[in-house]
Design an enzyme around this catalytic site. Structure first.
Site, PDB file in Angstrom:
ATOM      1  N   HIS A   1       1.205  -1.028  -0.115  1.00 27.50           N
ATOM      2  CA  HIS A   1      -0.070   0.097   0.013  1.00 27.50           C
ATOM      3  C   HIS A   1       0.982   1.307  -0.008  1.00 27.50           C
ATOM      4  O   HIS A   1       0.640   2.190  -0.412  1.00 27.50           O
ATOM      5  CB  HIS A   1      -0.722  -0.250   1.016  1.00 27.50           C
ATOM      6  CG  HIS A   1      -2.090  -0.747   1.076  1.00 27.50           C
ATOM      7  ND1 HIS A   1      -2.543  -1.707   1.515  1.00 27.50           N
ATOM      8  CD2 HIS A   1      -3.365  -0.382   1.015  1.00 27.50           C
ATOM      9  CE1 HIS A   1      -3.539  -2.559   0.788  1.00 27.50           C
ATOM     10  NE2 HIS A   1      -4.259  -1.698   0.802  1.00 27.50           N
TER      11      HIS A   1
ATOM     12  N   LYS B   1      -9.767  -7.576   8.088  1.00 23.86           N
ATOM     13  CA  LYS B   1     -10.452  -8.650   9.348  1.00 23.86           C
ATOM     14  C   LYS B   1     -10.223  -6.660  10.108  1.00 23.86           C
ATOM     15  O   LYS B   1      -9.738  -6.122  10.135  1.00 23.86           O
ATOM     16  CB  LYS B   1      -9.843  -9.169  10.020  1.00 23.86           C
ATOM     17  CG  LYS B   1      -8.175  -8.915  10.906  1.00 23.86           C
ATOM     18  CD  LYS B   1      -7.632  -9.836  11.612  1.00 23.86           C
ATOM     19  CE  LYS B   1      -6.087  -9.872  11.734  1.00 23.86           C
ATOM     20  NZ  LYS B   1      -6.212  -9.423  13.125  1.00 23.86           N
TER      21      LYS B   1
END
Lengths: 180, 280
Positions: free
Chosen positions: A36, A101
């Site tokens: 990222h 998550k």
């Protein structure tokens, strides 16, 4: 159980409601912290990205290496909130869905709503079970990052829960332990 | 003096890294099984059942229980009548870790520098705690520690007159802040007393104690029971999606401290709390 296939079409995403349990098949791409950061740095420099993220499903995952005879090792989700700082710009580039998550920031929730994306939860800590749902895996970008490289995974009936739907409804919004 | 070759320690560390990553601890598994029976929410039950199925698959297929195979924490209890031979102890431990992670297809999750962040690609170095104890044995405990939960850990230096309630509130707040990120149901290691560093180490060691065991001091055991009950009533549940099971186990280890202080460290661990030990 709802069965869906990636890349996800907008009308499929629109039908998914927060809390729905789905089985995802098709192609998804892993990316976690380091990938990222690199993508974000490339976007800031203004160059073309070496990967087309249009309609991509991004999975926050750094798998273990494949044991002999298997396409991938253990491959459960990592904590999504660490990617929150990068997510709005990736959504702007056209990603359609994320898998991870845990809960997301308000900024991410709004970006999901405004761009009609979806955020899925996978169960953390069951990476061996999830590995059985992966049919093939290959590194497509940032190989030097090791486990944090971007992997292309072909999955079959990967079990997920809709965490934030395209209307911005958040599964964790009413969690009483959060509001206290 | 009993001679122990560091190569024996290297081989043991390698074995224990594999065992810890492939075989979920029996005490942890038993706690999850008990939680399934106790859980009334359908989704919570399904998640707990998938955790049990995952443990079965991991063991039979020799796959990591979780892809976060951790940074390896090695606890050594070195008998003072042991003479180590054959080279550097630290190098031997790291060779054992590297061998296990390379041959066992475990994830390399360690960066060599906290700011440069280049992966060392063999999961070394390990974090090593050494204690010199009586005797001529070497006890080696290997605990791969994932960072989803490690990131949620905290320490607070209380004043000596702090009430039980203040201490409980702090610990409960840590669990609430950990929320979904620590892969609940969690296991907590609590270190109380000593100094800033000692409390943290006690908290880490408390995670090695069998789930369901309790502190031998009645007032500490009572605090453990109360905390477990209060944390389970938070309703966070498996993966934060609601349910009765927010915590599987909590253990306090304590040590004398200074008249002016009361350090309390909380080491958060996930439902895949892993460790393996052997004495040589």
């Amino acid at each position: 159980m709802i069965k869906i296939t990636a890349p996800l079409e907008k009308n499929v995403i629109k039908k998914l409601k927060v809390g729905d349990e789905v089985l995802l098949s098709g192609v998804i791409f892993t990316a976690r912290d380091a990938a990222h950061k690199r993508l974000s740095d490339l976007i800031k420099k203004g160059g073309r990205l070496p990967i087309n993220l249009k309609e991509a499903v991004i999975y926050y995952c750094g798998p273990t290496p494949p044991p002999p005879g298997l396409p991938i090792g253990s491959c459960g989700p990592t904590t999504s909130s660490r990617m929150d700082r990068f997510t709005p710009e990736l959504i702007k580039l056209g990603i359609s869905a994320m898998i991870g998550k845990g809960d997301r920031s308000e900024e991410v929730r709004k970006a999901i709503k405004n761009n009609k994306c979806v955020y899925f939860l996978a169960t953390g800590g069951i990476g061996a079970l999830l590995a059985t749902k992966v049919k093939s895996a290959s590194v497509v970008l940032f190989k030097d990052l090791g486990t944090e490289a971007i992997h292309r995974l072909e999955v079959k009936d990967f079990p997920l829960i809709v965490g934030i739907d395209s209307q911005g409804r958040d599964i964790y919004a009413k969690a009483k332990w959060k509001s206290e | 003096m009993r001679k122990v070759s560091v190569s024996k320690i290297r081989d043991t560390v390698a074995d224990l890294c594999l065992k810890a990553n492939f075989e979920l601890r029996e005490d942890v598994l038993a706690a999850i099984r008990a939680a399934v029976d106790n859980e009334t929410e359908a989704r919570a039950r399904r998640i707990l059942e998938s955790i049990i199925e995952n443990a079965r698959l991991a063991k039979s297929k020799r796959l990591a229980i979780c892809q976060d195979t951790g940074i390896v924490v090695v606890h050594l209890q070195l008998g003072q009548n042991v003479s180590l031979t054959g080279g550097s102890l630290i190098s031997a431990i790291n060779e054992g870790v590297s061998r296990a992670y390379m041959t066992g297809c475990l994830r390399s999750s360690v960066v060599g520098d906290v700011r440069v962040r280049k992966n060392t690609m063999n999961n070394t170095p390990a974090v090593i705690h050494t204690e010199i104890v009586k005797g001529d044995k070497v006890k080696i405990t290997v605990s791969p520690k994932g960072f989803g939960s490690e990131n949620k850990s905290a320490i607070k230096m209380f004043i000596p007159t702090a009430s039980d309630e203040e201490i409980e509130d702090f610990i409960i707040e840590v669990v609430k802040k950990a929320g979904t990120g620590a892969c609940p149901p969690v296991i907590l290691g609590i270190g109380m007393g000593g100094t800033f560093d000692e409390a943290s180490l006690l908290a880490k060691k408390a995670l090695l104690e069998p789930v369901g065991s309790s502190n031998p001091k009645p007032h500490m055991a009572k605090l453990e029971r109360e905390l477990i009950s209060k944390i389970n009533s938070l309703g966070i549940g498996p993966m934060g999606l609601g349910g009765k099971t927010t915590i599987l186990g909590l253990r306090i280890l304590d040590y004398p401290t200074h008249i002016a202080g009361l350090p309390v460290a909380v080491n958060v661990s996930c439902h895949a709390t892993r460790s393996a030990e052997r004495t040589i």
